[in-house]
Structures are given as structure tokens and as C-alpha cells.
Design an enzyme around this catalytic site. Structure first.
Site, PDB file in Angstrom:
ATOM      1  CB  THR A 147      -0.891   0.040   1.252  1.00 32.69           C
ATOM      2  OG1 THR A 147      -0.024   0.119   2.393  1.00 32.69           O
ATOM      3  CG2 THR A 147      -1.750  -1.191   1.385  1.00 32.69           C
TER       4      THR A 147
ATOM      5  CE  LYS B 263     -12.663  12.959  12.719  1.00 33.86           C
ATOM      6  NZ  LYS B 263     -11.449  13.075  11.896  1.00 33.86           N
TER       7      LYS B 263
ATOM      8  CD1 TRP C  97     -17.205  13.782  11.756  1.00 30.87           C
ATOM      9  CD2 TRP C  97     -17.532  11.908  10.587  1.00 30.87           C
ATOM     10  NE1 TRP C  97     -16.648  12.757  12.463  1.00 30.87           N
ATOM     11  CE2 TRP C  97     -16.838  11.588  11.771  1.00 30.87           C
ATOM     12  CE3 TRP C  97     -17.842  10.874   9.700  1.00 30.87           C
ATOM     13  CZ2 TRP C  97     -16.442  10.294  12.085  1.00 30.87           C
ATOM     14  CZ3 TRP C  97     -17.463   9.586  10.004  1.00 30.87           C
ATOM     15  CH2 TRP C  97     -16.766   9.298  11.189  1.00 30.87           C
TER      16      TRP C  97
END
Ligand code: ADP
Length: 551
Positions: free
Chosen positions: A190, A448, A453
Site C-alpha cells: 500500500t 470534524k 462531519w
């Protein structure tokens, strides 16, 4: 009682055998790093993969050994995909856009035995060779006449082996060995946007099942009648599995090599009559700009899958309306081989207006059979599929990771109240009553604000729909009252003088007022990572001290 069907193992070698036998004459065209256009076909790739497999065996490659590549999309890379996995070794595709320190780190972590690289990447090989003690040989993927001159004058320099010479010295006959389909076949790391990269170790079974799933009509929907140009690199999540899917369907293949600029891609699309492609959004920006500047259209290109990061709706519309290209928006990740969802309309959507259909097609889509997903709240409780509630996205399925290579990072799975294991994706999204996923954000990018959110993707998509915006990112900036507030970072199109006020006004009526970014900054370019994604962590660093007008 057991069924009485053959226990044929799902092995990657069966894909190249199928393509060589049943689509043998179908062309595989590559723009080589040598600069020319090279033509071969599935039968020759099948034969040369076997020859290469014999060469690898002669080099002492054993089942489970890691054989790495640092290479562009091309027929030799395809041969490696089949030769390495076909003999039970593990193909480790390294992303050449990583810093040499990271390349060395990954090669050491994987304990690569041999590294095959394109001539363009000789400098990387030279930079890391001395730091990779497990690597016994470095092989340059070219013919003798393109090899670097003998380097006896510089004895410390790398002396690579020559790919075509290795092949020429190997016998062409080979019967692929049979083994358990759960054997590891390939390894991708990754991008390590958080911490060190982690290895995702695919198996033959997961790769073949993913290839089946990807080929389905509501996924990529590719067939033998297609000519596929994978722009997504073979060093990034196995080019979204296309090297396997393309063999499974036996289509014509066009590999773009190193030339990913608009002009080079357009030439290939037209000259080779490409019908299908796949890539991250940033790559299409270059192609679209080039075509618009020159007033060009496509004569054969009809469908592309776009994913890896959110595809801005403006891009879906441009490709669809101006160029006649259907966009299949897809979501997935390295840990999912990578396909999770693809966005295609269902029968019940066909009577909707074009505009409503496009709104559906902007979402990340429906799961492909094999993958299951759900969204949960912070306590792990299931959230409703109402298109409104958003939460952490969990997935499971035969091509979803269950642990990282060498158990890096511990056990990644979570177990729900029914005792079922799920992989937490780190993404946040909604699922509508039709089962269509919409990604709101990566959990680490979500803003946030006052306990609520704000999803950055929505805000970016709106900015990208402004005619004078070339690229946009929205990041969280610390705020004394609200905790965090959104900052819009914009690259203007050439000659544009669009202002902060214009852009903020552009949000009016499109979102809840409190979602509107607090400020706009203009930059020359947005930093992109090794897989073409915006590096928001870097942007957050750059603008950490930015003073918001409301702060
Ligand atoms: P990495 O996690 O190493 O960056 P991946 O290339 O596997 O590597 O990236 C997967 C992530 O990319 C997903 O978790 C998601 O956040 C993002 N992503 C992929 N496709 C989409 C999409 N269509 N829309 C929004 N985000 C996407």
C-alpha cells in the site's frame, strides 16, 4: 456429501493458457521504452512466459520466492506476471514513483530475490542495489543492444542481466505446475500514506475470482470484442487486475509504456482503435485538456473505468457529453485486489431522466458479487441504508485481505455481533436503499466541525464543477471554536482570474451553508502521491498555520 465435480485449481497459469489457446492471434501492442511500437499476441506471450518460467527456474527461483518488477505497462511485464506466478513464485510489483529509500525498504521487507526493471528505471536499480542484500540478480527488461555499456570502468556500478538473453537461453517447453489455489501469487505494498507501507499478498484463487468478477457486465464489462488500454500501472494493485481479466476474456491489449501524456495516449487510442480503458481521475485531466485544445474526438473509445480516488462529476459529464465515453465510477483499494464497487444503472433506473441517472452514476456504485459491505457507527452498530447515514465502511469477500504480509500491523479484521469478520476500509460513506455506495471521505481526511462531519469529496466535486478550476482539494484546518473547518485549495485553469469570493459564492444553494469552506487558497499545483492521488497530509502540513478569516 461432497459434490462430484473436478477440483481444478484456480491458478493464474490457467488464464494465460486460455488466452494463448483461444485468443492466440489477438494482438498485444506496447509502446516500449525503446521508443517504438511493438506488436505481439496472446500465443507469443503464452510461449514466452513459459520460456521465462524456465529461465527463472534456471536462476534458482523456488516456490514462494519473491521476484520483483520495477516496470511500465508492457508485454514483458505481462510475461513476468504469468511466468513468476505460474511457477509458484510471488510477483512483487514495485512502484517506481516511490523515493529510492522506500523502494529499498520495500525490497528488503519483501526479501526480493531477483528484480526485473525497465531501462528507464536503471537509475533506481543503481541507487538501491547496494542496499538490497537479498537480491541475487538485477535484470534489465530489454535486448542486448539496449543494455548499458560494460561498466568495468566503474566497478561499483550495477551489472544487470539482459532479459532477452535469459529468455533466448531457456527452453520453450513447460507444463505449468499444479498446486493449491490458495498459494500466494503476487505482492503489492500500500502507498503507506500512514506509517510504513504494508504488503498485500494476493493468492491465485483471489486473483482468478477477482478477474471473473471484474469482467462481469455490471463491473468492467470487458469482452473479446474489446481493445483495452490499461492506463492504470501494472505496479499499482496489479493494474486493477486487468492483466488477468484481459487474458480471461481474450481481448486486444494496448500498453502505453511510459508515455502517459495526453498526446501520446490519444495517438494510441486512435491508432489502435481502443474501446475500453482504466485509470485514476488525474490521468484523464491531461487527455481531456489535450483533446479540447486540439478539437479532437474519439472514433472508437466508448467506456472507461475511473477510480482510485473520487471521480469528479464534472469529469463524468465531460467524458460522457463531449466525448461519448461512458464512465464507470469504481471504488476499491489494494486490500481488495482492488475492486469493491462499480457504478452502473439497474433496470429500474432506465426510465429516470438523464440528469437523475447521472446523479446515480456519480456514486461509487454497487458491490460486485463476491464482495459484501456495510456501514457502521463508532460502536460498530450497523447503520441504515438510507443514503443519508454515513459511517465506517467494512467489507469482506474472497479477494479482500485477511492479514498483511509478515503480519505487519497486527490483525486488521474486526468481528461483528454475529461473529462475522470484516475488513475496515478506513473509508466513510453512505449506502442508499438501492445498495449504491457513496464515499464521503477517507476517515483521516474527513473534516470534524462542531461535532459533525463534513465530507471533503463533496466540496471538491463542487469546486471542480466550476469552469475555471483545474484541480481542487479540501482539507481540515484547526479552528479554535469548531475544532476543524474546511479550507479549499485550488489550482486555477490557465489564464483564469477566478477569485476567492467567486468560488465561495459557487457553493451557495449546493450544500448546507455551514459546509462552505472558510477560505480559499490558490496554488500552482496540488502534490500528488505515487499513485496519482492528492497528498492531503502534505497539504495539511503546508497550510497548518493558515489563518482562517473566521478563526
Ligand atoms: P492506498 O490506500 O495505499 O492509497 P489504494 O490505491 O488502495 O492505496 O487506495 C485506496 C483508497 O483510495 C480507498 O480506501 C479510498 O479512500 C480511495 N478511493 C479509491 N477509489 C475511490 C473512489 N472512487 N472514490 C473515492 N475514493 C476512492
Amino acid at each position: 456429501m461432497q459434490g462430484l465435480m473436478m477440483g481444478t485449481q484456480l491458478l493464474i497459469s490457467t488464464l494465460i493458457e486460455h488466452a494463448g489457446r483461444h485468443a492466440g492471434e489477438t494482438e498485444i501492442v506496447s509502446r516500449r521504452v525503446e521508443g517504438d511500437i511493438h506488436r505481439t499476441n496472446w500465443r507469443e506471450v503464452q510461449q514466452r512466459s513459459k520460456q521465462l518460467a524456465n529461465a527463472l527456474l534456471a536462476m534458482g527461483v523456488k516456490p514462494g520466492d519473491r521476484v520483483a518488477t520495477i516496470a511500465w505497462n508492457g508485454y514483458r511485464h505481462l510475461e513476468l506476471y504469468y511466468a513468476v506466478s505460474g511457477i509458484g513464485a510471488i510477483l512483487h510489483t514495485i512502484n517506481p514513483r516511490l523515493h529510492p529509500d522506500q523502494v529499498a525498504w520495500i525490497a528488503n521487507h519483501a526479501e526480493d530475490r531477483h528484480v526485473f526493471f525497465d531501462a528507464t528505471f536503471l537509475p533506481i536499480a543503481q541507487a538501491v542495489a547496494a542496499r538490497c542484500p537479498t537480491v541475487k540478480s538485477w535484470v534489465q527488461m530489454t535486448a542486448r543492444d539496449r543494455m548499458p555499456a560494460a561498466q568495468s570502468a566503474t566497478p561499483t556500478a550495477l551489472e544487470p542481466l539482459c532479459y532477452e538473453e535469459l529468455l533466448a537461453a531457456a527452453a520453450p517447453q513447460l507444463v505449468w505446475p499444479s498446486f493449491d489455489e490458495n498459494t500466494a501469487s503476487s505482492l503489492c505494498y500500500t502507498s503507506g500514506t500512514t506509517g510504513n507501507p504494508k504488503g498485500v499478498l494476493y493468492s491465485h484463487r483471489s486473483s482468478v475470482l477477482h478477474a471473473f468478477g471484474a469482467a462481469m457486465p455490471d463491473a468492467m464489462g470487458v469482452s473479446a470484442s474489446d481493445c483495452v488500454l490499461p492506463v492504470v500501472p501494472m505496479f499499482h494493485v496489479n493494474a486493477w487486475g486487468l492483466p488477468y481479466t484481459m487474458a480471461l476474456v481474450g481481448c486486444k491489449v494496448v500498453f502505453p509504456g511510459a508515455a502517459l501524456d495526453g498526446k501520446s495516449l490519444y495517438e494510441l487510442f486512435e491508432n489502435e482503435k481502443v474501446t475500453f480503458s482504466a485509470g485514476v481521475p488525474t490521468v484523464w485531466l491531461g487527455l481531456i485538456n489535450y483533446m479540447k485544445q486540439n478539437g479532437y474526438t474519439f472514433s472508437s473509445f466508448r467506456k472507461t473505468i475511473i477510480g482510485g480516488s473520487a471521480c469528479p462529476p464534472a469529469m463524468i459529464r465531460t467524458l460522457n457529453d463531449d466525448f461519448g465515453v461512458e464512465v464507470i465510477h469504481a471504488w476499491g483499494m489494494s486490500e481488495m485486489s482492488p475492486l469493491g464497487t462499480t457504478c452502473k444503472l439497474a433496470n429500474r433506473h432506465l426510465t429516470l431522466s438523464k440528469d437523475l441517472q447521472l446523479r446515480i452514476l456519480e456514486k461509487q456504485g454497487h458491490v460486485i458479487y463476491g464482495v459484501d459491505m456495510k456501514i457502521v457507527d463508532p460502536d460498530g452498530k450497523d447503520l441504515p441504508w438510507d443514503g443519508v447515514a454515513f459511517g465506517d465502511l467494512l467489507v469482506r469477500g474472497p479477494w479482500v485481505v485477511r492479514a498483511y504480509f509478515k503480519s505487519e500491523g497486527g490483525d486488521p479484521l474486526v468481528i461483528d455481533a454475529d461473529g462475522i469478520s470484516w475488513f475496515p476500509t478506513g473509508d466513510v460513506g453512505t449506502i442508499d436503499p438501492d445498495g449504491y455506495l457513496q464515499i464521503t471521505d477517507r476517515s483521516k481526511d474527513v473534516i470534524k466541525s462542531g461535532g459533525e462531519w463534513i465530507g471533503s469529496i463533496d466540496l471538491e466535486n463542487i469546486a471542480m464543477a466550476h469552469p475555471e478550476v483545474a484541480m481542487a482539494a479540501v482539507i481540515a484546518i484547526p479552528h479554535p471554536k469548531w475544532d476543524e473547518r474546511p479550507l479549499l485549495v485550488v489550482v486555477r485553469k490557465a489564464d483564469s482570474t477566478v477569485s476567492r469570493e467567486d468560488l465561495l459564492a459557487h457553493y451557495e444553494g449546493k450544500i448546507a451553508k455551514w459546509w462552505t469552506p472558510d477560505d480559499v487558497v490558490f496554488v500552482e499545483a496540488i502534490p500528488l502521491g505515487a499513485t496519482g492521488k492528492m497528498l492531503k497530509a502534505k497539504l495539511r502540513d503546508t497550510f497548518r498555520g493558515h489563518k482562517l478569516p473566521t478563526a
